[in-house]
Write a protein that holds these residues in place. Structure first.
Motif, PDB file in Angstrom:
ATOM      1  N   GLU A  58      43.514  41.785  45.421  1.00 28.31           N
ATOM      2  CA  GLU A  58      44.673  42.452  45.912  1.00 28.31           C
ATOM      3  C   GLU A  58      45.075  43.476  45.214  1.00 28.31           C
ATOM      4  OE1 GLU A  58      47.723  39.340  46.796  1.00 28.31           O
ATOM      5  OE2 GLU A  58      46.235  37.811  47.098  1.00 28.31           O
ATOM      6  N   GLY A  60      44.592  44.514  42.283  1.00 28.31           N
ATOM      7  CA  GLY A  60      45.218  44.332  40.857  1.00 28.31           C
ATOM      8  C   GLY A  60      46.504  43.501  40.856  1.00 28.31           C
ATOM      9  N   ALA A  61      47.095  43.070  41.939  1.00 30.34           N
ATOM     10  CA  ALA A  61      48.153  42.212  42.188  1.00 30.34           C
ATOM     11  C   ALA A  61      47.936  40.626  41.719  1.00 30.34           C
ATOM     12  CB  ALA A  61      48.983  42.347  43.367  1.00 30.34           C
ATOM     13  N   GLY A  62      46.536  40.435  41.673  1.00 26.31           N
ATOM     14  CA  GLY A  62      46.356  39.094  41.474  1.00 26.31           C
ATOM     15  C   GLY A  62      44.820  39.038  40.619  1.00 26.31           C
ATOM     16  N   ARG A  63      44.519  37.816  40.387  1.00 23.01           N
ATOM     17  CA  ARG A  63      43.172  37.674  39.690  1.00 23.01           C
ATOM     18  C   ARG A  63      42.448  36.449  40.057  1.00 23.01           C
ATOM     19  NH1 ARG A  63      43.705  38.074  33.078  1.00 23.01           N
ATOM     20  NH2 ARG A  63      43.632  35.783  33.499  1.00 23.01           N
ATOM     21  N   THR A  76      48.548  35.233  40.447  1.00 22.18           N
ATOM     22  CA  THR A  76      49.300  36.358  40.929  1.00 22.18           C
ATOM     23  C   THR A  76      50.121  37.044  39.513  1.00 22.18           C
ATOM     24  OG1 THR A  76      49.889  35.325  43.074  1.00 22.18           O
ATOM     25  CG2 THR A  76      51.628  37.294  41.927  1.00 22.18           C
ATOM     26  N   VAL A  77      49.985  38.319  39.443  1.00 25.02           N
ATOM     27  CA  VAL A  77      50.448  38.823  38.299  1.00 25.02           C
ATOM     28  C   VAL A  77      52.071  39.191  38.489  1.00 25.02           C
ATOM     29  CG1 VAL A  77      50.550  41.044  36.878  1.00 25.02           C
ATOM     30  CG2 VAL A  77      48.465  40.249  37.636  1.00 25.02           C
ATOM     31  N   ILE A  78      53.072  38.528  37.641  1.00 22.71           N
ATOM     32  CA  ILE A  78      54.131  38.572  37.623  1.00 22.71           C
ATOM     33  C   ILE A  78      55.091  39.782  36.786  1.00 22.71           C
ATOM     34  CG2 ILE A  78      54.500  36.449  38.927  1.00 22.71           C
ATOM     35  CD1 ILE A  78      55.138  35.204  36.022  1.00 22.71           C
ATOM     36  N   THR A  80      54.325  43.411  34.378  1.00 18.29           N
ATOM     37  CA  THR A  80      53.341  44.445  33.720  1.00 18.29           C
ATOM     38  C   THR A  80      54.207  45.400  32.923  1.00 18.29           C
ATOM     39  OG1 THR A  80      53.067  45.539  36.057  1.00 18.29           O
ATOM     40  CG2 THR A  80      51.525  43.968  35.490  1.00 18.29           C
ATOM     41  N   TYR A  86      52.199  41.315  29.599  1.00 17.71           N
ATOM     42  CA  TYR A  86      51.262  41.284  30.903  1.00 17.71           C
ATOM     43  C   TYR A  86      51.515  39.443  30.872  1.00 17.71           C
ATOM     44  CZ  TYR A  86      47.027  41.051  33.669  1.00 17.71           C
ATOM     45  OH  TYR A  86      46.232  40.850  34.626  1.00 17.71           O
ATOM     46  N   TYR A  88      51.162  36.323  34.083  1.00 22.20           N
ATOM     47  CA  TYR A  88      50.904  35.763  35.729  1.00 22.20           C
ATOM     48  C   TYR A  88      51.238  34.471  35.797  1.00 22.20           C
ATOM     49  CZ  TYR A  88      47.064  35.221  32.334  1.00 22.20           C
ATOM     50  OH  TYR A  88      46.076  34.709  31.042  1.00 22.20           O
TER      51      TYR A  88
END
Length: 159
Positions: A58, A60-63, A76-78, A80, A86, A88
């Motif tokens: 997405e 870079g919004a997730g991994r 989900t990155v929460i 940054t 950093y 998630y």
């Protein structure tokens, strides 16, 4: 089989039923460490041996992450904050007993390098929480080894 976890915010890292918090130092500056965490997701297996694969999703919004032993996470990155934080949360996993997980990496200048503080905040079944607490020492060792290896990787990287 993957199951959906509770969707937690960054605040969960302070109030989770199980919080494992570890610190280590690396000789690279915070902005360089941050880029290794947030921008070079695919590079994680080269320094964090528990991780066998990691890919951004997405934009870079997730991994998507795979660990040794076959555990998988969709995250989900929460948070940054370049050079500082950093974080998630895990949205789905095949790990049994897990109900919620947030990981936060805090970076602070330490001399010419960086102090890395990793918070592993989780909730799960009573058995999951018991096992995770008992694994504290091994998880800490894995983190410290990872930060050491990250430091070596960053020191060897061309400037």
């Amino acid at each position: 089989m993957a199951h959906r976890l509770r969707s937690e915010s960054l605040g969960f890292a302070r109030v989770a039923p199980v919080r494992l918090v570890f610190t280590a130092e690396v000789s690279a500056p915070p902005d360089v460490v941050y880029r290794a965490l947030a921008d070079d997701v695919e590079g994680w297996p080269a320094w964090f041996t528990a991780v066998t694969a990691a890919v951004p999703v997405e934009a870079g919004a997730g991994r998507e992450v795979r660990l040794r032993g076959g555990i998988t996470f969709r995250e989900t990155v929460i948070a940054t904050e370049p050079g500082e934080r950093y974080a998630y949360r895990v949205d789905t996993t095949n790990a049994p007993g897990m109900k919620a997980l947030v990981e936060e990496w805090r970076l602070t200048p330490a001399g010419t390098g960086t102090q890395v503080r990793w918070t592993f905040a989780a909730d799960g079944s009573p058995l999951f929480r018991f096992v995770l607490r008992r694994a504290r020492r091994a998880v800490g060792r894995s983190f410290r080894d990872a930060v050491r290896d990250l430091g070596r990787r960053l020191a060897a990287a061309p400037a």
